[in-house]
Design an enzyme around this catalytic site. Structure first.
Site: not given
Ligand code: GLN
Length: 465
Positions: A74, A149, A173
């Site tokens: 990420k 996210s 997330s």
């Protein structure tokens, strides 16, 4: 699905495939992809590392289990010399000066980083639409959001572009995008993995964790990343979780929150599927207990009060002086103002304004301190629950993933969609999303440091549902 890591390891060792060919194939898939899951490719580094793995195999040297396994990161983790943008305009040209501890441990084990993955900017969001790199598309149905996210990470794993990815979970997330894309995603006990080198969103709930297609791969990656780190004072030591340790379930009692299931906001199909899963668990001789819990809107408002306060504080350093895309104004104050208002997204600005409001004199006692008190009550509630049950089972989300574009229209609805994930973050509890039970999966939660139990029960559910 069985361990992909072990399968690839076997193929490398038996020379069925070369690491270079494997890495090149995945890089090509990532480069051509139309899901907006990629912020930047680490192709030069990845191919260099792959060549080294191939040389070792050719020389007859033994390689570790993670050596040569391609993974994604990420875009909120520092990897020295690579862009770490947090999917924001502010940091779009920012290069990491050092490497995050969790990522360094994977590199030391020989895993190969392929890609920095798209996500909601600074982790702010539940759909991966709040990003300068374009909305992430769902792996199962590209008209829907990828979740957030850590949306890019979940989609890359679901489409086999990466073998596993490292996401970040502050309020859901990892778990929610894992549920939206039908894979596994673990938020470990807070502190089990060092946060050093993860861009801080809400430091008191930020967790590093893996997304993968099997429980075994989650276990392998978790073990490598875990451990106390002098660079993160909240990190803790933990026991290694063995394959045998999670093979058979010792779970006798499962709890679930009645109000989650009786809520008006839950989709009828998710409710019916959840209750059907409960019946199958009971049929295996496991006791199931209904539990009382705080209302979803209390959980969501407590979480967002604290998360906004912490992010307002954490992001105050991003003013264009030491970090970020500086925009010159007429004077220093003006420079800060223009840099921040032009370079932060609407969602991030909403959170900074909200966070500064709840922290400000005259409001902090009424709002922020009340949030902290509620958080203590939520933790006490969990402690009592775990005197009665071994694990808690919940849906991951009240509804199926929305269409791309829909959540941006209504931020409050987006916040409320986190109803089932944020409570476990406030409690700092280990929680795993499994791709069974409902269309967005199920979450298994255990008491602090009982990550092993969560994985045991996941193995049981895989065979039961
Ligand atoms: N959707 C939640 C939020 O926006 C959780 C995000 C996260 O875990 N990073 O705060």
């Amino acid at each position: 699905m069985d361990s992909k890591i072990k399968e690839i390891h076997q193929q490398l060792v038996s020379k069925q495939i070369t690491c270079t060919a494997l890495v090149q194939e995945k890089l090509d898939l990532l480069k051509q992809n139309t899901y907006n899951s990629v912020n930047s490719l680490l192709d030069t580094l990845a191919l260099e590392l792959a060549a080294k793995v191939d040389a070792k195999i050719t020389n007859g040297e033994t390689i570790g289990l993670l050596e040569g396994i391609p993974f994604g990161i990420k875009d909120v983790y520092m990897v020295q010399g690579t862009y770490t943008t947090a999917s924001s305009d502010l940091l779009k040209n920012y290069k990491s000066p050092y490497t995050a501890t969790a990522i360094q441990k994977l590199l030391d084990a020989g895993a190969i980083p392929l890609v920095k993955e798209n996500c909601d900017s600074f982790g702010h969001g539940s759909s991966s639409e709040n990003t300068i790199f374009g909305a992430v598309k769902n792996a199962v149905n590209p008209e829907l959001v990828g979740g957030g996210s850590s949306g890019g990470s979940a989609v890359n794993v679901a489409l086999d572009y990466t073998v596993f990815s490292i996401g970040g979970d502050t309020g859901g997330s990892i778990r929610q995008p894992a549920g939206y894309n039908h894979i596994y995603g673990l938020k470990p006990t807070y502190g089990r993995i060092s946060r050093y080198g993860l861009m801080a969103y809400a430091s008191s709930t930020d967790c590093v964790g893996p997304l993968a297609k099997s429980i075994e791969d989650i276990r392998i990656v978790l073990n490598v990343m875990s451990g106390k780190d002098p660079k993160d004072q909240t990190s803790t030591t933990s026991e290694e979780i063995t394959e045998e340790g999670i093979a058979a379930s010792s779970i006798k009692t499962v709890g679930y929150f009645k109000n989650f299931i009786e809520s008006e906001a839950i989709d009828a199909q998710i409710k019916a599927d959840f209750l059907a899963a409960i019946e199958k668990i009971k049929a295996k001789g496991i006791a199931v207990k209904e539990l009382d819990f705080f209302k979803s809107d209390i959980l969501v408002s407590t979480y967002y009060t604290l998360a906004m306060a912490e992010t307002a504080s954490n992001l105050s350093r991003l003013d264009g002086t030491n970090y970020g895309n500086r925009i010159e104004g007429d004077n220093l104050i003006d420079t800060y103002a223009v840099t921040r208002s032009e370079n932060f997204s609407e969602e991030t600005k909403r959170r900074i304004v909200g966070g500064n409001q709840v922290l400000s004199q005259g409001f902090s006692d009424e709002i922020y301190l009340k949030g902290l008190a509620l958080r203590d009550q939520i933790s006490e509630n969990f402690s009592k629950d775990f005197e009665e049950v071994d694990v808690i089972l919940s849906p991951v989300t009240p509804a199926a993933p929305p269409k791309i574009g829909d959540s941006l229209k209504d931020p409050l609805a987006m916040y409320l969609s986190d109803a089932y994930t944020v409570g476990f973050s406030l409690g700092q509890l280990p929680t795993l999303t499994v791709p069974q039970g409902t269309t967005t999966g199920l979450q298994i939660t255990a008491a602090k440091n009982n990550d092993e139990l969560v994985m045991q029960f996941a193995n049981f559910l895989k065979d039961t549902l």
